[in-house]
Design an enzyme around this catalytic site. Structure first.
Site, PDB file in Angstrom:
ATOM      1  N   ASP A   1      77.924  81.524  -3.761  1.00 12.93           N
ATOM      2  CA  ASP A   1      77.615  82.896  -3.396  1.00 12.93           C
ATOM      3  C   ASP A   1      78.369  83.823  -4.344  1.00 12.93           C
ATOM      4  OD1 ASP A   1      76.844  85.149  -1.692  1.00 12.93           O
ATOM      5  OD2 ASP A   1      76.649  83.628  -0.131  1.00 12.93           O
TER       6      ASP A   1
ATOM      7  N   ASP B   1      74.746  88.239  -3.645  1.00 13.46           N
ATOM      8  CA  ASP B   1      74.855  89.069  -2.454  1.00 13.46           C
ATOM      9  C   ASP B   1      74.460  90.525  -2.729  1.00 13.46           C
ATOM     10  OD1 ASP B   1      75.992  89.052   0.333  1.00 13.46           O
ATOM     11  OD2 ASP B   1      77.278  90.608  -0.518  1.00 13.46           O
TER      12      ASP B   1
ATOM     13  N   GLU C   1      69.905  88.303  -3.098  1.00 10.70           N
ATOM     14  CA  GLU C   1      69.615  88.812  -1.766  1.00 10.70           C
ATOM     15  C   GLU C   1      69.254  90.286  -1.923  1.00 10.70           C
ATOM     16  OE1 GLU C   1      71.767  89.729   2.510  1.00 10.70           O
ATOM     17  OE2 GLU C   1      72.737  90.137   0.610  1.00 10.70           O
TER      18      GLU C   1
ATOM     19  N   HIS D   1      73.334  83.083   7.848  1.00  9.97           N
ATOM     20  CA  HIS D   1      74.539  83.506   8.570  1.00  9.97           C
ATOM     21  C   HIS D   1      74.488  84.955   9.045  1.00  9.97           C
ATOM     22  CE1 HIS D   1      74.760  84.979   4.562  1.00  9.97           C
ATOM     23  NE2 HIS D   1      75.775  85.752   4.876  1.00  9.97           N
ATOM     24  N   ASP D   2      73.423  85.671   8.700  1.00 15.27           N
ATOM     25  CA  ASP D   2      73.326  87.088   9.072  1.00 15.27           C
ATOM     26  C   ASP D   2      72.372  87.360  10.230  1.00 15.27           C
ATOM     27  OD1 ASP D   2      75.095  87.986   7.137  1.00 15.27           O
ATOM     28  OD2 ASP D   2      73.526  88.240   5.626  1.00 15.27           O
TER      29      ASP D   2
HETATM   30  C1  GLC Z   1      75.188  90.206   2.653  1.00 14.27           C
HETATM   31  C2  GLC Z   1      75.770  88.994   3.332  1.00 14.27           C
HETATM   32  C3  GLC Z   1      76.455  89.417   4.575  1.00 14.27           C
HETATM   33  C4  GLC Z   1      77.558  90.369   4.220  1.00 14.27           C
HETATM   34  C5  GLC Z   1      77.046  91.535   3.390  1.00 14.27           C
HETATM   35  C6  GLC Z   1      78.168  92.244   2.715  1.00 14.27           C
HETATM   36  O1  GLC Z   1      74.196  90.802   3.375  1.00 14.27           O
HETATM   37  O2  GLC Z   1      74.786  88.041   3.553  1.00 14.27           O
HETATM   38  O3  GLC Z   1      76.965  88.351   5.312  1.00 14.27           O
HETATM   39  O4  GLC Z   1      78.165  90.854   5.381  1.00 14.27           O
HETATM   40  O5  GLC Z   1      76.200  91.108   2.352  1.00 14.27           O
HETATM   41  O6  GLC Z   1      78.734  91.407   1.742  1.00 14.27           O
END
Ligand code: GLC
Ligand code: CA
Length: 553
Positions: A97, A193, A247, A319-320
């Site tokens: 990540d 991310d 992402e 995980h979100d």
């Molecule tokens: C992304 C991650 C998440 C995190 C956010 C800030 O959306 O998947 O878990 O809280 O970024 O880094």
């Protein structure tokens, strides 16, 4: 750049809750090392590690305090290398990540930056004398006053996640170094991310009145230098045979295509969010009843939209988000809906991702008090919105939406703590009480378990060029209960039928299939025999029934 990732599927590890190898109640790399054979057995070809770097855990690893090390709770670099080598020996790729929109406020760069306006790190972050009106996604106002520096810093996420100033070439150089560090060690790529947030509009204009928490988004999403910066990072990655998936919160198809194709191409794939909003408005916290039509519309939009131009990433959990059975399926029909949901996405065009525990149908946890939750965004939502509602209602919203539901310890067996850690230890977070029934060990033995259904789906997918590379077509898009889609290539067609209804429903077969004999490849009801099956024009599906047929035309 080769496109090996197109034939793959990935397993996502959120390490803290995966497997505890040293008995302190916290998941770690020793645990991962021991479970690599299991991961392989699921039928995936790679692992994505959510952050495993040193972090004060204000956002559980997404607040990094050292990009080039491993969190001591999880092991060290030597152990990581061991895991990496073993994964490679098993034929598993490993992606890391990459969190570069922000660091932890405990990162040495920030510690230096806050000291004053003329040291090498002064401009690593975004400092202002007067804040604008942006709200953060996680914790109130997006600006925090730092008494040491006498200025405000920007944080789009939590207060302990100051945004990096990507306009500073020195910061981009650091990112290059981070990429090289991990690629030289042998990792195979990155999940990047919130990568569409890293370039902010010049002058940081005031936010527009929108939903709470996102008023600044038009000024920090897909910003003016977004492709330029990402292309700079891609140049480093392209020296290695690696792949990059970004992402892209709230990304539209149109903007995703810019990241994925043409002269600005800077990513191989993107995680989109549209299909994750079939039971909510923008975030799970704003819950709505699940709508299959919304789910299908989102899926088809991306399937048709990227076909022949780019490559989809396929996922239902990470995980979100809360657990998918608790959202789009049914906990009452856990096994049937869990298997059906698998078929509803694993045969689409793209690269599938499976999140730890999804393959055994783990479900949401419902804790009795907000204090029992760990996730910063759940806590903020609870204290920020709907304050006039009753406690019970507010907690109910958390039950529906909390990211913590995806973060309970993995359920390995029916021993104490679900086999996640040793009996004498205290797991760092609550184990879902259903672990005595829902666990890996039980499902290994059961041919019709969710776990074995995932295995069968992944095996089938991999065995067929049609399922890997064929075209996609949706049938009966207006049907509110059944999702029917087809994959086609040359004279082979697969027809995937998924009922999202908990009672029996009638389904139609697309006209060109009527009367043909197909081969039933998969079904989540054991009494239906696999093999040649003549398809009638109308039939019935039982609760959450799914069938996968193969036809030769
Ligand atoms: C992304 C991650 C998440 C995190 C956010 C800030 O959306 O998947 O878990 O809280 O970024 O880094
Ligand atoms: Ca441990």
């Amino acid at each position: 750049m080769s496109d090996w990732y197109k034939k793959m599927s990935f397993y996502q590890i959120w390490i803290r809750s995966f497997a505890d190898g040293n008995g302190d109640g916290i998941g770690d790399l020793w645990g991962v090392y021991d479970k690599l054979e299991y991961i392989k057995s699921v039928g995936v070809d790679g692992i994505w590690f959510s952050p495993i770097y040193p972090s004060p855990n204000a956002d559980f690893g997404y607040d990094i305090s050292d990009y080039k090390d491993i969190h001591p709770e999880y092991g060290d670099l030597a152990l990581f290398k061991k895991v990496l080598d073993k994964a490679h020996d098993l034929g598993l790729k490993v992606i890391m990540d990459l969190v570069i929109n922000h660091t932890s406020d405990e990162h040495p760069w920030f510690q230096e930056s806050r000291k004053g306006r003329c040291n090498p790190y002064s401009d690593y972050y975004i400092w202002r004398d007067t804040p604008n009106n942006w709200e953060s996604l996680f914790e109130g106002n997006a600006w925090e006053y730092d008494p040491q520096r006498g200025q405000y810093y920007l944080h789009i996420f939590a207060k302990k996640q100051p945004d990096l100033n990507m306009d500073n070439p020195a910061v981009r150089k650091e990112v290059e170094e981070i990429l090289k560090f991990w690629l030289d060690m042998g990792v195979d790529g990155f999940r990047e991310d919130v990568i569409n947030f890293i370039s902010k509009k010049e002058g940081l204009p005031s936010g527009v009145p929108l939903l709470p928490a996102v008023n600044g988004m038009p000024h920090y999403k897909d910003g003016p230098h977004i492709y330029e910066y990402n292309r700079q990072f891609r140049r480093v990655c392209q020296k290695y045979d690696c792949f990059q998936i970004g992402e892209g919160p709230m990304t539209t198809l149109k903007s995703a295509l810019k990241y994925l194709t043409g002269p600005e191409k800077c990513l191989d794939m993107m995680f989109s969010f549209d299909h994750m909003m079939a039971d909510c408005f923008y975030t799970e916290y704003m819950h709505r009843p699940f709508s299959l039509l919304k789910y299908k519309r989102a899926i088809s939009k991306w399937q048709y939209g990227l076909e022949g131009r780019a490559w989809n990433s396929l996922y239902l959990e990470n995980h979100d988000h809360p657990r998918i059975i608790s959202r789009y399926g049914s906990e009452v029909f856990r096994v049937k809906s869990g298997t059906m949901l698998a078929a509803s996405y694993l045969f689409l065009q793209g690269t599938p991702f499976i999140y730890q525990g999804q393959e055994i149908g783990m479900t949401n946890i419902r804790l009795g008090r907000i204090e029992h939750y760990e996730d910063v965004s759940s806590k903020t939502n609870f204290h920020r919105y709907h304050l006039k509602d009753s406690m019970a209602r507010r907690l109910h919203r958390i039950h529906l939406s909390s990211r913590d539901s995806a973060r309970t310890p993995m359920q390995w067996d029916d021993s104490p703590h679900a086999g996640f850690t040793v009996p004498q230890a205290q797991p760092w977070f609550y184990v879902n009480r259903n672990y005595t029934e829902v666990n890996v060990k039980n499902q290994e033995k059961d041919p019709s378990s969710i776990l074995n259904f995932y295995r069968a789906c992944l095996k089938l997918r991999k065995s067929s060029k049609t399922l890997l590379f064929g075209g996609y077509r949706e049938h009966f898009p207006k049907d509110r209960y059944v999702f029917t889609y087809e994959r086609y290539r040359k004279d082979i067609r697969y027809l995937i039928i998924c009922s999202f209804s908990e009672s029996a429903v009638a389904f139609r077969v697309p006209r060109e299939y009527e009367g043909r004999t197909g081969e039933l490849m998969l079904c989540n009801y054991e009494d239906r025999e696999k093999g040649p099956d003549k398809v009638r024009s109308i039939g019935f599906l039982r609760a959450y029934e799914t069938r996968v047929y193969r036809f030769r035309f």
